[in-house]
Design an enzyme around this catalytic site. Structure first.
Site, PDB file in Angstrom:
ATOM      1  N   TYR A  75      20.745  52.318  28.703  1.00  0.00           N
ATOM      2  CA  TYR A  75      20.542  52.046  30.122  1.00  0.00           C
ATOM      3  C   TYR A  75      19.972  50.650  30.290  1.00  0.00           C
ATOM      4  CZ  TYR A  75      21.708  55.388  33.687  1.00  0.00           C
ATOM      5  OH  TYR A  75      22.404  56.112  34.606  1.00  0.00           O
ATOM      6  N   GLU A  77      19.700  48.903  33.731  1.00  0.00           N
ATOM      7  CA  GLU A  77      19.724  48.498  35.141  1.00  0.00           C
ATOM      8  C   GLU A  77      18.990  47.177  35.318  1.00  0.00           C
ATOM      9  OE1 GLU A  77      18.095  51.684  37.435  1.00  0.00           O
ATOM     10  OE2 GLU A  77      19.936  52.863  37.360  1.00  0.00           O
ATOM     11  N   ASP A 221      41.377  36.912  44.537  1.00  0.00           N
ATOM     12  CA  ASP A 221      41.353  38.043  43.606  1.00  0.00           C
ATOM     13  C   ASP A 221      42.460  37.779  42.591  1.00  0.00           C
ATOM     14  OD1 ASP A 221      41.724  40.401  42.253  1.00  0.00           O
ATOM     15  OD2 ASP A 221      41.674  41.682  44.037  1.00  0.00           O
ATOM     16  N   THR A 247      40.008  41.493  37.366  1.00  0.00           N
ATOM     17  CA  THR A 247      39.844  42.526  36.358  1.00  0.00           C
ATOM     18  C   THR A 247      39.832  41.799  35.020  1.00  0.00           C
ATOM     19  OG1 THR A 247      42.233  42.768  36.209  1.00  0.00           O
ATOM     20  CG2 THR A 247      41.099  44.303  37.660  1.00  0.00           C
ATOM     21  N   LYS A 250      43.966  43.003  32.419  1.00  0.00           N
ATOM     22  CA  LYS A 250      45.401  42.795  32.656  1.00  0.00           C
ATOM     23  C   LYS A 250      45.888  41.663  31.739  1.00  0.00           C
ATOM     24  CE  LYS A 250      45.001  45.008  37.108  1.00  0.00           C
ATOM     25  NZ  LYS A 250      45.004  44.891  38.576  1.00  0.00           N
ATOM     26  N   ARG A 256      38.906  47.444  30.164  1.00  0.00           N
ATOM     27  CA  ARG A 256      39.027  47.798  31.578  1.00  0.00           C
ATOM     28  C   ARG A 256      37.718  47.479  32.283  1.00  0.00           C
ATOM     29  NH1 ARG A 256      42.792  50.435  34.121  1.00  0.00           N
ATOM     30  NH2 ARG A 256      43.877  50.239  32.158  1.00  0.00           N
TER      31      ARG A 256
HETATM   32  C1  LIG Z   1      44.458  45.631  39.531  1.00  0.00           C
HETATM   33  C2  LIG Z   1      43.919  44.980  40.752  1.00  0.00           C
HETATM   34  C3  LIG Z   1      42.650  45.298  41.244  1.00  0.00           C
HETATM   35  C4  LIG Z   1      41.858  46.519  40.862  1.00  0.00           C
HETATM   36  O1  LIG Z   1      41.454  46.726  39.657  1.00  0.00           O
HETATM   37  P1  LIG Z   1      40.837  48.134  39.182  1.00  0.00           P
HETATM   38  O2  LIG Z   1      40.151  47.747  37.935  1.00  0.00           O
HETATM   39  O3  LIG Z   1      41.988  49.056  39.040  1.00  0.00           O
HETATM   40  O4  LIG Z   1      39.889  48.594  40.239  1.00  0.00           O
HETATM   41  C5  LIG Z   1      42.146  44.543  42.304  1.00  0.00           C
HETATM   42  N1  LIG Z   1      42.862  43.561  42.841  1.00  0.00           N
HETATM   43  C6  LIG Z   1      44.101  43.249  42.414  1.00  0.00           C
HETATM   44  C7  LIG Z   1      44.830  42.134  43.068  1.00  0.00           C
HETATM   45  C8  LIG Z   1      44.674  43.963  41.368  1.00  0.00           C
HETATM   46  O5  LIG Z   1      45.907  43.673  40.973  1.00  0.00           O
END
Ligand SMILES: *Cc1c(COP(=O)(O)O)cnc(C)c1O
Length: 438
Positions: A75, A77, A221, A247, A250, A256
């Site tokens: 933990y 926090e 994003d 993220t 990807k 993840r």
């Molecule tokens: C994949 C994705 C996310 C979300 O990611 P998670 O880890 O699944 O919550 C947010 N924004 C965009 C543009 C994405 O392609």
């Protein structure tokens, strides 16, 4: 007291190093065969097919090791040096390194490595920069946006007033004139860019100018393209945006998870929004795994990998085009393409049908709406194809040309099950030469 412990545990000097300890996978197999079998079956599925889901990848084995480590027990926090728990000296090391590497990789002023996912990263940014009811201008979900960008069933759509821009019907690309007009009319607090199914670059200078003219903050994003940005093969949003989220799993090939990069002035608000705003204890094993991923992403080999992702996407797009399958916007600048199945001129063919047919041939992708789609989200007129995962296995243009021919033959005759079976046999033969890194 001593008899309560086994010999090696009682005596610190007898403690085995992590790498000398017995493989816990054996224990799992013996003691929980149901879950072991689910995991092993999934591992084989990932090995025996061609993964073209644009948001997926195979993590570096080192990342997997850190993610499966004892840091999950801790933990922590708070933030390094300012924790609500004792015993954080080693996880502090991991998180500090993670932050430093994220900053080095992306050249940002501040990084928060704690978000559990991309959606959590976005939720934290909204909480930090907005008040409930504030207006945000973002990309339409059915033109390639993401559900965390104001979808009515997502918390973003619940708490904030999202308005959306779409793509130009002719070019199927962003129309900056339309975005500018909407921003000047709506005067949003935040202009949000980034997408899950957009195959083209973003012009961050133009977007910055629009944000300045409209007096709003700019956020990118970059979940899908973060690996390309890290390798400098995609326009870099960091110098132009107030906040960048991503993220880590990807194109970036980490575990993840989520990451927020921002300018110094927003650092405090962002950190407080992540914890205690929307999260409790951070996942320290995942943070360590992110740090490992960021280090590997700085290597020359990673740049070559990202270039191969792009080269493979071109090869795939061209192969499909040669067989009469058009890519939305006419091609791609990045790792993904959206295939317009309407280009086959057959009413009966749709995304759902082709996704299932390809799955039967062990080629995995997802159905996806195309801009101005007349079919519903559960049916769709398109499929989304991405090259990162198969590129991780070492596949190159020749393989992607072959994959393109397989996809085209199945998309033309999605009800031909004999064809699906014969392609599946050929797929299985091909993937044997491209082991998953482990
Ligand atoms: C994949 C994705 C996310 C979300 O990611 P998670 O880890 O699944 O919550 C947010 N924004 C965009 C543009 C994405 O392609």
């Amino acid at each position: 007291m001593k008899e309560l412990f086994s010999e090696s545990q009682a005596d610190g000097s007898g403690l085995l190093d992590w790498t000398d300890q017995p493989d816990p996978r054996q224990l799992l197999r013996e003691r929980d065969p149901e879950i072991y079998t689910a995991i092993e079956s999934e591992r084989q599925r990932q090995t025996n097919g061609i993964e073209l889901i644009a948001s997926e990848n195979y993590v570096f084995p080192e990342v997997l090791a850190a993610a499966g480590s004892v840091l999950t027990n801790k933990y922590a926090e708070g933030y390094p040096g300012r924790r609500y728990y004792g015993g954080c000296q080693y996880v502090d090391v991991a998180e500090r390194i993670g932050i430093e590497r994220a900053l080095a990789l992306f050249g940002a002023e501040h990084a928060n490595v704690q978000p559990h996912s991309g959606a959590q990263a976005n939720a934290a940014v909204y909480m930090a920069l907005l008040k409930p009811g504030d207006t945000v201008l973002a990309m339409k979900l059915d033109h390639g946006g993401h559900l965390s960008h104001g979808f009515h069933l997502n918390s973003s759509g619940h708490y904030y007033n999202f308005a959306h821009y779409g793509l130009d019907p002719e070019t199927e690309q962003l129309d900056y004139g339309v975005i500018r007009q909407a921003a000047l009319e709506l005067r949003p607090k935040l202009l949000l860019v980034g997408a899950s199914a957009y195959p083209r670059h973003f012009d961050f200078q133009v977007l910055r100018d629009i944000a300045d003219e409209a007096g709003c903050l700019l956020m990118m994003d970059m979940a899908h393209v973060a690996g390309l940005v890290a390798a400098k093969l995609h326009p870099d949003p960091v110098p132009y945006c107030d906040v960048v989220t991503t993220t880590t799993h990807k194109t970036l090939r980490g575990p993840r998870g989520g990451l927020i990069l921002c300018r110094k002035e927003h650092a405090r608000a962002i950190d407080r929004a992540v914890f205690p705003g929307i999260q409790g204890g951070p996942l320290m094993h995942i943070i360590a795994a992110k740090a490992v991923g960021f280090k590997l992403a700085q290597a020359e080999a990673f740049k070559r990998y990202q270039q191969q992702i792009l080269d493979n996407a071109q090869a795939l797009s061209n192969a499909l085009q040669a067989e009469g399958l058009r890519s939305v916007s006419g091609g791609t600048d990045n790792h993904l393409l959206l295939v317009d199945l309407n280009s086959l001129d057959n009413e009966e063919i749709n995304g759902k049908l082709v996704e299932t047919a390809l799955d039967n041939a062990s080629i995995h992708c997802n159905k996806n709406m195309i801009p101005f789609d007349t079919r519903k989200a559960m049916v769709t007129s398109g499929i989304r194809l991405g090259t990162p995962a198969a590129t991780t296995r070492g596949m190159k243009q020749v393989q992607f040309e072959q994959i393109g021919r397989w996809i085209a033959s199945i998309a033309h005759e999605p009800k031909d099950t004999a064809l699906q079976e014969s392609v599946r046999d050929e797929v299985l033969e091909m993937v044997k030469a491209f082991p998953v890194p482990a």
